[in-house]
Design a protein around this motif. Structure first.
Motif, short mmCIF file in Angstrom:
data_model
loop_
_atom_site.label_atom_id
_atom_site.label_comp_id
_atom_site.label_asym_id
_atom_site.label_seq_id
_atom_site.Cartn_x
_atom_site.Cartn_y
_atom_site.Cartn_z
N ARG A 107 0.82 -1.22 0.00
CA ARG A 107 0.00 0.00 0.00
C ARG A 107 0.85 1.27 0.00
NH1 ARG A 107 -3.21 -3.30 -1.40
NH2 ARG A 107 -5.13 -3.92 -0.29
N GLY A 108 2.17 1.10 0.10
CA GLY A 108 3.03 2.28 -0.01
C GLY A 108 3.66 2.77 1.28
N ALA A 109 3.69 1.92 2.32
CA ALA A 109 4.30 2.34 3.58
C ALA A 109 5.79 2.62 3.40
CB ALA A 109 4.09 1.26 4.64
N ARG A 110 6.25 3.71 3.99
CA ARG A 110 7.67 4.05 3.94
C ARG A 110 8.50 3.12 4.82
NH1 ARG A 110 7.37 9.99 6.01
NH2 ARG A 110 5.46 9.15 6.97
N ASP A 111 7.93 2.72 5.95
CA ASP A 111 8.65 1.90 6.91
C ASP A 111 7.63 0.97 7.57
OD1 ASP A 111 10.04 0.79 9.05
OD2 ASP A 111 11.04 2.66 9.61
N ALA A 112 7.65 -0.31 7.20
CA ALA A 112 6.72 -1.28 7.76
C ALA A 112 7.53 -2.39 8.44
CB ALA A 112 5.82 -1.87 6.69
N ARG A 113 7.18 -2.70 9.67
CA ARG A 113 7.93 -3.66 10.46
C ARG A 113 6.99 -4.64 11.15
NH1 ARG A 113 11.70 0.65 13.90
NH2 ARG A 113 11.93 2.19 12.20
N LEU A 114 7.56 -5.79 11.50
CA LEU A 114 6.80 -6.76 12.28
C LEU A 114 6.73 -6.28 13.72
CD1 LEU A 114 5.40 -9.56 12.10
CD2 LEU A 114 7.59 -10.57 12.79
N GLY A 115 5.53 -6.21 14.25
CA GLY A 115 5.33 -5.78 15.64
C GLY A 115 4.39 -6.72 16.35
N PRO A 116 4.85 -7.93 16.69
CA PRO A 116 3.96 -8.90 17.34
C PRO A 116 3.35 -8.35 18.62
CG PRO A 116 6.03 -9.94 16.69
CD PRO A 116 6.21 -8.46 16.51
N VAL A 117 2.12 -8.70 18.86
CA VAL A 117 1.39 -8.26 20.06
C VAL A 117 1.25 -9.46 20.99
CG1 VAL A 117 -0.85 -7.49 20.91
CG2 VAL A 117 0.18 -6.38 18.91
N SER A 118 1.65 -9.28 22.22
CA SER A 118 1.54 -10.34 23.21
C SER A 118 0.38 -10.06 24.13
CB SER A 118 2.83 -10.44 24.02
OG SER A 118 2.73 -11.40 25.03
N VAL A 119 -0.47 -11.05 24.34
CA VAL A 119 -1.53 -10.90 25.34
C VAL A 119 -0.98 -11.31 26.69
CG1 VAL A 119 -3.34 -11.35 23.66
CG2 VAL A 119 -2.42 -13.24 24.99
N PRO A 120 -1.53 -10.78 27.78
CA PRO A 120 -1.04 -11.16 29.11
C PRO A 120 -1.08 -12.66 29.32
CG PRO A 120 -2.54 -9.29 29.26
CD PRO A 120 -2.62 -9.80 27.85
N ALA A 121 -0.03 -13.20 29.93
CA ALA A 121 -0.01 -14.64 30.21
C ALA A 121 -1.09 -14.99 31.22
CB ALA A 121 1.37 -15.04 30.74
N PRO A 122 -1.82 -16.08 31.00
CA PRO A 122 -2.88 -16.46 31.94
C PRO A 122 -2.31 -16.95 33.26
CG PRO A 122 -2.57 -18.17 30.29
CD PRO A 122 -1.70 -17.02 29.88
N HIS A 123 -3.08 -16.78 34.32
CA HIS A 123 -2.71 -17.33 35.62
C HIS A 123 -3.13 -18.79 35.64
CE1 HIS A 123 -1.73 -13.33 37.05
NE2 HIS A 123 -2.92 -12.90 36.66
N GLU A 124 -2.20 -19.64 35.22
CA GLU A 124 -2.56 -21.04 34.96
C GLU A 124 -3.13 -21.74 36.20
OE1 GLU A 124 0.05 -23.48 32.67
OE2 GLU A 124 1.07 -21.74 31.82
N GLY A 125 -2.51 -21.53 37.36
CA GLY A 125 -2.97 -22.23 38.56
C GLY A 125 -4.41 -21.88 38.88
N VAL A 126 -4.74 -20.59 38.78
CA VAL A 126 -6.10 -20.15 39.06
C VAL A 126 -7.06 -20.73 38.03
CG1 VAL A 126 -7.63 -18.15 39.22
CG2 VAL A 126 -5.32 -18.03 40.16
#
Length: 360
Positions: A149-168
């Motif tokens: 689409r013509g971006a001058r600077d496009a980069r990978l920016g992975p988004v992390s969701v908060p880790a679940p409280h597994e024990g709970v």
């Protein structure tokens, strides 16, 4: 040193983008950044941006002069404006006008449309990426799309969701199964807004095939949306083993209780359901679309979008194979350990801000 000031702009968007902005706001504030979140008022109620220490400016989803004016005032003293999603990016661009404030855009997902609406969306994409100093795509496909689409600077920016409280979550899993009436039958979980692109029509088609299973699995879907009435009518008419749970605050516990998680979407980048399922060690069957394959690697079973037979067969095979489920659970946790953490995600975004401010 002058305190960095950033404005985060949300237009509503997905639950994933809203959760990301909350995580980002909390992390940036903790690092001494002054953060203002501009979003529809109801999102602060759902995500408590004020609770992160950020300022909050309610801005409606509209692009009328009142909404743009409110955004313009909020952005007037910013060092960096960061817009999340296409529509938020359009509004941010209009609000900034000729101001020399760097605009960062994150694309969390892509919008599907045909005909005239599709052409309009492509035009909006071109306009916003060309106005942005940096475009962050949450998967490689979105980065490539921004470049086209013509971006001058496009980069990978992975988004992390908060880790679940597994024990709970695991402690509450039995209670969740009992509530759903799935103590003596398999439980399949899907999570996400009840919208056409989520593929719930295919999920219902697959659930008809699971009626042959003994015992019949229960399919539970957590999420609200405009398709609820249509889906419920079909469930009732066809006698399908599906429960629409509406919006839930205990999704992590529900997922921890599941035998298999199902993601039938037409397109996803870094689906929160996939991230939570793999972190919890819940076997996942998902469509091989968008950023899903690069997210899950070999730690999930992938099927074609819209193929109810393949979806049903993949789930049935897993339910019949405890060893395969255990292997996927271990592989999921190993794959999740390779993803960026919340801290790493925040550090990457902050480095982009620092780079743009230093360059200015």
């Amino acid at each position: 040193m002058t305190q960095l000031r950033t404005v985060q702009v949300l237009g509503g968007g997905s639950a994933g983008s809203s959760a990301h902005v909350r995580s980002l706001a909390a992390g940036l504030v903790a690092r001494g950044v002054r953060v203002t979140v501009c979003a529809p008022a109801e999102l602060d109620h759902d995500y408590d941006f004020l609770g992160t220490g950020a300022h909050f400016v309610p801005v409606p989803r509209r692009s009328d002069p009142v909404a743009i004016g409110a955004l313009r005032v909020a952005c007037a003293s910013a060092d960096v404006v960061h817009a999340h999603g296409l529509h938020a990016s359009v509004r941010a661009g209009l609000a900034l006008g000729s101001q020399r404030v760097p605009l960062v855009v994150t694309w969390h997902t892509r919008t599907h449309a045909e005909g005239a609406r599709g052409q309009l969306l492509r035009m909006m994409e071109r306009k916003t990426v060309r106005a942005a100093a940096v475009v962050l795509g949450t998967c490689s496909e979105l980065v490539d799309r921004a470049r086209r689409r013509g971006a001058r600077d496009a980069r990978l920016g992975p988004v992390s969701v908060p880790a679940p409280h597994e024990g709970v979550a695991e402690a509450q899993a039995g209670k969740a199964r009992a509530e759903l009436g799935a103590m003596d039958r398999p439980l399949l979980m899907a999570v996400g807004a009840l919208e056409p692109h989520r593929g719930y029509g295919t999920l219902l088609d697959a659930s008809r095939l699971w009626l042959r299973h003994d015992p019949v699995p229960l399919v539970a879907v957590a999420g609200a949306g405009r398709q609820r009435a249509v889906l419920q009518r079909r469930i009732d008419t066809d006698g399908l083993p599906v429960r629409l749970l509406g919006r839930r605050d205990d999704v992590t516990s529900l997922l921890a209780a599941a035998d298999v998680a199902v993601l039938p979407s037409r397109w996803e980048a870094r689906a929160p359901l996939a991230q939570e399922a793999l972190r919890l060690g819940v076997p996942l069957v998902a469509t091989a679309v968008g950023g899903v394959p690069e997210l899950v690697g070999d730690a999930a079973v992938l099927v074609r979008y819209g193929d109810a037979d393949a979806l049903a067969a993949a789930v049935t095979a897993l339910l019949a194979d405890p060893a395969r489920r255990a292997a996927l659970a271990a592989a999921g946790r190993a794959q999740a350990a390779t993803w960026p953490t919340e801290d790493e995600t925040i550090a990457q975004v902050l480095s982009v801000y620092d780079e743009l401010c230093a360059g200015g």
